[in-house]
Design an enzyme around this catalytic site. Structure first.
Site, PDB file in Angstrom:
ATOM      1  N   HIS A  52      -9.631   4.205   6.495  1.00  0.00           N
ATOM      2  CA  HIS A  52      -9.011   3.014   7.308  1.00  0.00           C
ATOM      3  C   HIS A  52      -8.141   1.959   6.708  1.00  0.00           C
ATOM      4  O   HIS A  52      -7.873   2.265   5.331  1.00  0.00           O
ATOM      5  CB  HIS A  52     -10.209   2.226   7.286  1.00  0.00           C
ATOM      6  CG  HIS A  52     -11.019   1.066   6.466  1.00  0.00           C
ATOM      7  ND1 HIS A  52     -12.218   2.174   5.625  1.00  0.00           N
ATOM      8  CD2 HIS A  52     -10.863   0.276   5.645  1.00  0.00           C
ATOM      9  CE1 HIS A  52     -12.417   1.505   4.432  1.00  0.00           C
ATOM     10  NE2 HIS A  52     -11.760   0.444   4.664  1.00  0.00           N
ATOM     11  N   HIS A 107      -2.986  -0.525   3.460  1.00  0.00           N
ATOM     12  CA  HIS A 107      -2.942   0.817   3.105  1.00  0.00           C
ATOM     13  C   HIS A 107      -3.968   1.344   2.782  1.00  0.00           C
ATOM     14  O   HIS A 107      -5.134   0.657   3.889  1.00  0.00           O
ATOM     15  CB  HIS A 107      -3.154   0.118   1.449  1.00  0.00           C
ATOM     16  CG  HIS A 107      -4.476  -0.170   0.617  1.00  0.00           C
ATOM     17  ND1 HIS A 107      -4.531  -1.571   0.451  1.00  0.00           N
ATOM     18  CD2 HIS A 107      -5.486   0.230  -0.253  1.00  0.00           C
ATOM     19  CE1 HIS A 107      -5.696  -1.301  -0.031  1.00  0.00           C
ATOM     20  NE2 HIS A 107      -6.781  -0.723  -0.021  1.00  0.00           N
TER      21      HIS A 107
END
Length: 256
Positions: free
Chosen positions: A199, A111
């Site tokens: 990220h 995620h």
């Protein structure tokens, strides 16, 4: 939740034992001094809700240490973008284990975080979910591009991560995060990090291993860029919805 005020124990007072001289004492009218109201079914049926104290044991989850302990009425919460990797990119991630100077694990549930891990009070959940749903409906779908491999360490220095940096050219991702921060402020919850680095973490290991991993980041980035050049379809993520996890319950909110 309005039902929480029902979780009480009612005790009769000493006046129960008094009665008028003209009335006969009726044992059937004595109120049980420890009558306990049942917990509403709406609360019992809520997935992810527990009403017993949970004692954390790092050995139950690979030695990881929680940032905050379990407390009744507090729910770990995260706002994020869910990401399902392709089989080929997952294979590339696993292949990187052979290149690393430390022992760790590939992360299965990928995620992009849009908030810190937050502590949400139980009675806030319903209004928070509705507000987040409304917020997301005001944003159009957008695209995120995968670029470099970067290294991250949590605030407690108990875990180190490798992640794929994510870039959004039109600024929608930053505007969305700012809007979420404004919502969090209404609940006096901490905003996202000042120096945001969006990220996808794909590897973690115990402890602060930044010194060991820093030296191999250039070669990892080179390997990723080579892979993406050969698999362009994995370079971009088309974001159409936002997720929020509260305890064990997950919510999805579509963008307009």
């Amino acid at each position: 939740m309005a039902g929480l005020h029902l979780i009480k124990t009612y005790s009769s007072d000493s006046d129960e034992d008094k009665h008028d001289d003209d009335e006969k004492h009726d044992d059937s009218k004595i109120v049980n001094k420890q009558t306990r109201l049942a917990l509403p079914a709406s609360i019992l049926s809520l997935k992810g809700v527990t009403h017993e104290e949970v004692i954390d044991n790092p050995s139950d989850h690979d030695g990881r240490i929680r940032s905050f302990k379990h407390e009744r009425g507090n729910w770990a919460t995260l706002v994020y973008i869910d990401y399902t990797t392709s089989d080929c990119l997952h294979t590339w991630m696993k292949s990187m284990l052979n290149e690393l100077p430390v022992q760790g694990e590939i992360i299965s549930n990928l995620h992009i975080s849009l908030s810190r891990t937050l502590v949400l009070k139980f009675h806030w959940i319903e209004s928070f979910v509705e507000s987040l749903k409304l917020l997301c409906s005001g944003f159009h779908p957008f695209v995120v591009q995968l670029t470099d491999v970067k290294m991250y360490c949590n605030e407690e220095k108990t875990r180190t991560f490798l992640g794929i940096y994510c870039q959004n050219e039109d600024g929608t991702l930053k505007h969305l995060t700012d809007a979420i921060d404004c919502l969090l402020a209404e609940y006096q919850l901490p905003s996202f990090y000042e120096d945001i680095s969006y990220h996808i973490s794909f590897f973690w290991c115990l402890g602060d291993k930044q010194t060991y991993l820093k030296k191999i980041l250039p070669s990892l980035t080179c390997s990723l860029n080579k892979y993406l050049a050969e698999n362009v379809e994995d370079t971009y993520i088309h974001v159409k919805e936002i997720q929020c996890k509260i305890g064990n319950k997950c919510y999805s909110f579509g963008l307009k």
